[in-house]
Structure formats: structure tokens, C-alpha cells
Design an enzyme around this catalytic site. Sequence first.
Site, PDB file in Angstrom:
ATOM      1  N   ASP A 270      66.513  49.008  10.194  1.00 43.78           N
ATOM      2  CA  ASP A 270      67.458  48.012  10.734  1.00 43.78           C
ATOM      3  C   ASP A 270      68.675  47.849   9.812  1.00 43.78           C
ATOM      4  O   ASP A 270      69.689  47.275  10.214  1.00 43.78           O
ATOM      5  CB  ASP A 270      66.767  46.659  10.962  1.00 43.78           C
ATOM      6  CG  ASP A 270      66.171  46.035   9.702  1.00 43.78           C
ATOM      7  OD1 ASP A 270      66.229  46.654   8.621  1.00 43.78           O
ATOM      8  OD2 ASP A 270      65.644  44.901   9.805  1.00 43.78           O
TER       9      ASP A 270
ATOM     10  N   TYR B 184      72.204  53.269   0.334  1.00 39.83           N
ATOM     11  CA  TYR B 184      70.970  53.581   1.073  1.00 39.83           C
ATOM     12  C   TYR B 184      71.203  53.497   2.576  1.00 39.83           C
ATOM     13  O   TYR B 184      70.945  54.446   3.319  1.00 39.83           O
ATOM     14  CB  TYR B 184      69.835  52.629   0.657  1.00 39.83           C
ATOM     15  CG  TYR B 184      68.681  52.606   1.634  1.00 39.83           C
ATOM     16  CD1 TYR B 184      67.852  53.718   1.799  1.00 39.83           C
ATOM     17  CD2 TYR B 184      68.418  51.466   2.416  1.00 39.83           C
ATOM     18  CE1 TYR B 184      66.806  53.704   2.708  1.00 39.83           C
ATOM     19  CE2 TYR B 184      67.372  51.444   3.325  1.00 39.83           C
ATOM     20  CZ  TYR B 184      66.566  52.564   3.473  1.00 39.83           C
ATOM     21  OH  TYR B 184      65.526  52.557   4.384  1.00 39.83           O
TER      22      TYR B 184
ATOM     23  N   LYS C 180      71.220  56.423   5.575  1.00 42.75           N
ATOM     24  CA  LYS C 180      70.320  56.396   6.732  1.00 42.75           C
ATOM     25  C   LYS C 180      71.125  56.425   8.043  1.00 42.75           C
ATOM     26  O   LYS C 180      70.734  57.072   9.009  1.00 42.75           O
ATOM     27  CB  LYS C 180      69.426  55.147   6.693  1.00 42.75           C
ATOM     28  CG  LYS C 180      68.400  55.132   5.576  1.00 42.75           C
ATOM     29  CD  LYS C 180      67.330  56.197   5.688  1.00 42.75           C
ATOM     30  CE  LYS C 180      66.363  55.946   6.826  1.00 42.75           C
ATOM     31  NZ  LYS C 180      65.266  56.985   6.811  1.00 42.75           N
TER      32      LYS C 180
HETATM   33  P1  NAD Z   1      58.735  55.359   0.114  1.00 43.10           P
HETATM   34  O1  NAD Z   1      59.848  55.375  -0.874  1.00 43.10           O
HETATM   35  O2  NAD Z   1      57.508  54.566  -0.159  1.00 43.10           O
HETATM   36  O3  NAD Z   1      58.259  56.862   0.374  1.00 43.10           O
HETATM   37  C1  NAD Z   1      59.144  57.935   0.509  1.00 43.10           C
HETATM   38  C2  NAD Z   1      58.335  59.232   0.462  1.00 43.10           C
HETATM   39  O4  NAD Z   1      59.253  60.311   0.672  1.00 43.10           O
HETATM   40  C3  NAD Z   1      57.670  59.478  -0.900  1.00 43.10           C
HETATM   41  O5  NAD Z   1      56.346  59.957  -0.716  1.00 43.10           O
HETATM   42  C4  NAD Z   1      58.535  60.557  -1.538  1.00 43.10           C
HETATM   43  O6  NAD Z   1      57.831  61.404  -2.435  1.00 43.10           O
HETATM   44  C5  NAD Z   1      59.016  61.310  -0.308  1.00 43.10           C
HETATM   45  N1  NAD Z   1      60.281  62.038  -0.538  1.00 43.10           N
HETATM   46  C6  NAD Z   1      61.408  61.552  -1.123  1.00 43.10           C
HETATM   47  N2  NAD Z   1      62.351  62.510  -1.162  1.00 43.10           N
HETATM   48  C7  NAD Z   1      61.812  63.616  -0.568  1.00 43.10           C
HETATM   49  C8  NAD Z   1      62.301  64.926  -0.293  1.00 43.10           C
HETATM   50  N3  NAD Z   1      63.549  65.289  -0.660  1.00 43.10           N
HETATM   51  N4  NAD Z   1      61.495  65.797   0.340  1.00 43.10           N
HETATM   52  C9  NAD Z   1      60.226  65.439   0.686  1.00 43.10           C
HETATM   53  N5  NAD Z   1      59.712  64.216   0.436  1.00 43.10           N
HETATM   54  C10 NAD Z   1      60.488  63.327  -0.176  1.00 43.10           C
HETATM   55  O7  NAD Z   1      59.419  54.926   1.485  1.00 43.10           O
HETATM   56  P2  NAD Z   1      58.827  54.047   2.684  1.00 43.10           P
HETATM   57  O8  NAD Z   1      59.038  52.625   2.384  1.00 43.10           O
HETATM   58  O9  NAD Z   1      57.493  54.548   3.045  1.00 43.10           O
HETATM   59  O10 NAD Z   1      59.857  54.430   3.830  1.00 43.10           O
HETATM   60  C11 NAD Z   1      59.604  55.554   4.682  1.00 43.10           C
HETATM   61  C12 NAD Z   1      60.735  55.670   5.686  1.00 43.10           C
HETATM   62  O11 NAD Z   1      60.816  54.484   6.462  1.00 43.10           O
HETATM   63  C13 NAD Z   1      62.110  55.854   5.048  1.00 43.10           C
HETATM   64  O12 NAD Z   1      62.825  56.797   5.814  1.00 43.10           O
HETATM   65  C14 NAD Z   1      62.746  54.478   5.147  1.00 43.10           C
HETATM   66  O13 NAD Z   1      64.148  54.587   5.250  1.00 43.10           O
HETATM   67  C15 NAD Z   1      62.131  53.959   6.428  1.00 43.10           C
HETATM   68  N6  NAD Z   1      61.988  52.491   6.530  1.00 43.10           N
HETATM   69  C16 NAD Z   1      61.371  51.789   5.542  1.00 43.10           C
HETATM   70  C17 NAD Z   1      61.199  50.414   5.674  1.00 43.10           C
HETATM   71  C18 NAD Z   1      60.478  49.606   4.626  1.00 43.10           C
HETATM   72  O14 NAD Z   1      60.412  48.378   4.743  1.00 43.10           O
HETATM   73  N7  NAD Z   1      59.901  50.217   3.590  1.00 43.10           N
HETATM   74  C19 NAD Z   1      61.674  49.766   6.825  1.00 43.10           C
HETATM   75  C20 NAD Z   1      62.307  50.522   7.825  1.00 43.10           C
HETATM   76  C21 NAD Z   1      62.443  51.880   7.662  1.00 43.10           C
END
Ligand code: NAD
Length: 339
Positions: free
Chosen positions: A126, A153, A157
Site C-alpha cells: 500500500d 523503498y 516498489k
Molecule cells: P523480508 O525483508 O522479510 O524478506 C525479503 C526476502 O527476500 C528475504 O528472504 C531476502 O533474503 C529475499 N531477497 C532480498 N533480495 C533478494 C534478491 N535480490 N534475490 C532473491 N531474494 C532476495 O520482506 P517481507 O516483509 O517478507 O516482504 C515480502 C514482500 O512483501 C516484499 O515485496 C514487500 O515489499 C511486500 N510487502 C511487505 C509488507 C510488510 O508489512 N512486511 C506489506 C506489504 C507488502
Amino acid sequence: MTIIVTGGAGFIGSNFIYFELKNHPADKIICLDKLTYAGNLETLAEAQGNKNFEFVRGDIADREGVYKLFAAVKPDVVVNFAAESHVDRSIEDPELFLRTNIIGTSVLLDACRKFGIERFHQVSTDEVYGDLPLDRPDLFFTETTNLHTSSPYSASKAAADLLVQAYQRTYKIPATISRCSNNYGPFHFPEKLIPLMIINALHDKKLPVYGKGINVRDWLYVEDHCAAIDLIIRRGTVGEVYNIGGHNERTNLDVVKTILKILGKSEDLIEFVTDRKGHDQRYAIDPTKISRELGWTPQTKFDDGIKKTVAWYLDNRAWWEKIISGEYKNYYAKMYGNR
Ligand code: NAD
Ligand code: TYD
């Protein structure tokens, strides 16, 4: 079907892998993850024993490696969670965010073009909509709200979302996008608000609240997010964006006080510190579309989810103690030392 889950060693990706293995035991899951500081193989320990699960270490921005994987496993579906995900880190060092979040997504899309795919799903946020004013509780993000980003960030996205839409229109890649509000639950990396506050409180350490703590986030229990993505990849319409959120708005101060109350700790632990640069005021999702079109509704209320989450951190000390005793110490000193 065979699903490549990128970023599956992180917070939401790992929860999604467990959701899929449990609810669709016939499907094969291949996790592609670079194992950055945020990725953790121990999180996937239980999945490793499942014959329908495979872990591949790799970078989504490494074209050769990604093409090799697609050629070998011939995925039907790709769900892209892999990202640099922390706003504060993006403010310190934007470039890595551009490489992983934008170039990485474009490499995956090129692989989909080259090898063919039934669905590419982009896990977005979001935060691409920017923020809403605190004094307009009547306003919500819908799928047609303009993209208007605040941090490196969220800009990275949003750029990825635009690329997905461009590939969908130009090359007919069957893609969907979901934009979810803030998640919380098991395996959340300790740099983010909720786990950071739980862990600091457990150590009777100060709880660093940015600014006045009046910023509002819309919290969703991670399993509800996973259920929504599962519905989208199986029943969602190609080319569509779906907002995901459960109308659980809380100020940061409210969240921190709730955690202290559950743990029986004093509010004196709260320390107001220098605000985040460009700090988004309020996020609030209107989930009408996914509810109406796919029948999704969140199952976990915030009051229950936060108790379950605190209990998980109490029961899984070994998981986070290992993290906070490593490189995280330097991160914490750099971000909070002189704040
Ligand atoms: P996180 O940071 O916990 O995990 C990210 C994962 O991606 C890690 O395992 C990391 O090793 C891997 N990674 C990073 N760079 C990489 C690369 N170049 N190649 C392969 N793997 C790679 O993130 P999260 O909180 O689990 O978020 C996951 C997704 O959800 C993201 O795209 C984020 O933008 C989206 N998102 C997160 C939230 C939230 O509240 N955390 C909310 C909405 C959307
Ligand atoms: P965060 O978990 O980083 O998620 P996001 O920035 O993607 O919403 O932060 C959630 C909110 O908590 C955000 O308004 C910033 C605030 N915050 C603090 O007040 N103190 C902290 O130490 C952290 C990490 C976040």
C-alpha cells in the site's frame, strides 16, 4: 502445479510457503532466495522435510541464474516476494532497493516471457499510494488511487508495479498485483516495529517511537495476506490489481502500548526519538474489490493476532536471539545509537 516463490526465506514469503504446503499439498513449491540479512533458512526448516518443497539460493537480478532455474523447473506460477523491504534502510542506501526491487522484477518478467507462464504475481504494498492525512479518517486507498511515493523503498516498489503492468500490456504476460497493508505475525524480522518492540520490551530496553507516535498503520495478520494471495493466483483476473487490508488502523503508540500491556511491562520504557525522514502519516486500505470479487475476508482480529504474535516470539526465542546477536547489533547501533 509448480510455483516459484521468490523471497520465501523472509517474513511473508515463508508464511506463504507454509500456507501453500498445508492447503495445496499436491503443488510443488520452489523457493528462490538470495538469503540477504533478511532471509533465514532456519525459518524454512520445517518445509525442508516436505518432498514437494525445494530451496534454491539465488538472486532474482541474476539473469543467467533465473533463466537456468526456469528452464529446469518450468514453473506454472511465479509469486514475487523478493525485495529489500525496510523503509529506514532505503533512506540510508537507496541503490540496493533499485537493483533488487526493480531490476530483479524485470529479470523475472523477462524469464516469464522467455519460458511462458500461467501467472506472474507481484507482491506489492500500500506504500505505493503514498500516505493519507491524519485528519481525514474518511479517506482510503483504492486500486485507482494515484501512485505517489514517499521513500526510496516505496518508489522502487511502484516502479516494479509499473513494469509488471507494462509487460502485461506489451508482452501479454498474465500478471496480477496485490497491494497489502502492514503485516505482522511469526518470522517477522526484528528491525520492523512490532517484533522490535516485543524484543526490546522483553529485554527492558527502551522502545524507540518515531516522532510523536501518532502515525497510523493498517495492520493485517500475515496468514490473512497469504490467503488473499492464494485466492488471487488461483481465481484472480489477469491484469488486475487487488488491495488487501482488514480495516485495522492503529497509531504506532497504540500498538506499542498494547505490546507492553500483553507483556506486563511499564509504559516508562517508551522513548520518543527523532522522526523518520519523510514519514508517511497514515495508511488505510479499502479492500472492497477483493472481498466482492474473490470473497476474501480477514480471519484474525488485531487483538487476537497481536497476542498470538507476542506468544510466538516468547516461544521462539532461539529464532530471534540468533538474529539479534549477529550483524543486527551493528544495524541497531547505527540506526538508534544517536537518534
Ligand atoms: P523480508 O525483508 O522479510 O524478506 C525479503 C526476502 O527476500 C528475504 O528472504 C531476502 O533474503 C529475499 N531477497 C532480498 N533480495 C533478494 C534478491 N535480490 N534475490 C532473491 N531474494 C532476495 O520482506 P517481507 O516483509 O517478507 O516482504 C515480502 C514482500 O512483501 C516484499 O515485496 C514487500 O515489499 C511486500 N510487502 C511487505 C509488507 C510488510 O508489512 N512486511 C506489506 C506489504 C507488502
Ligand atoms: P515499519 O515496521 O518499519 O513499517 P513501515 O514503515 O513499512 O510502515 O514501521 C511501522 C511504523 O512504526 C512506522 O510509522 C514507523 C514506526 N517505527 C517506530 O516508531 N519505531 C521504530 O523503531 C520502527 C522500526 C518503526
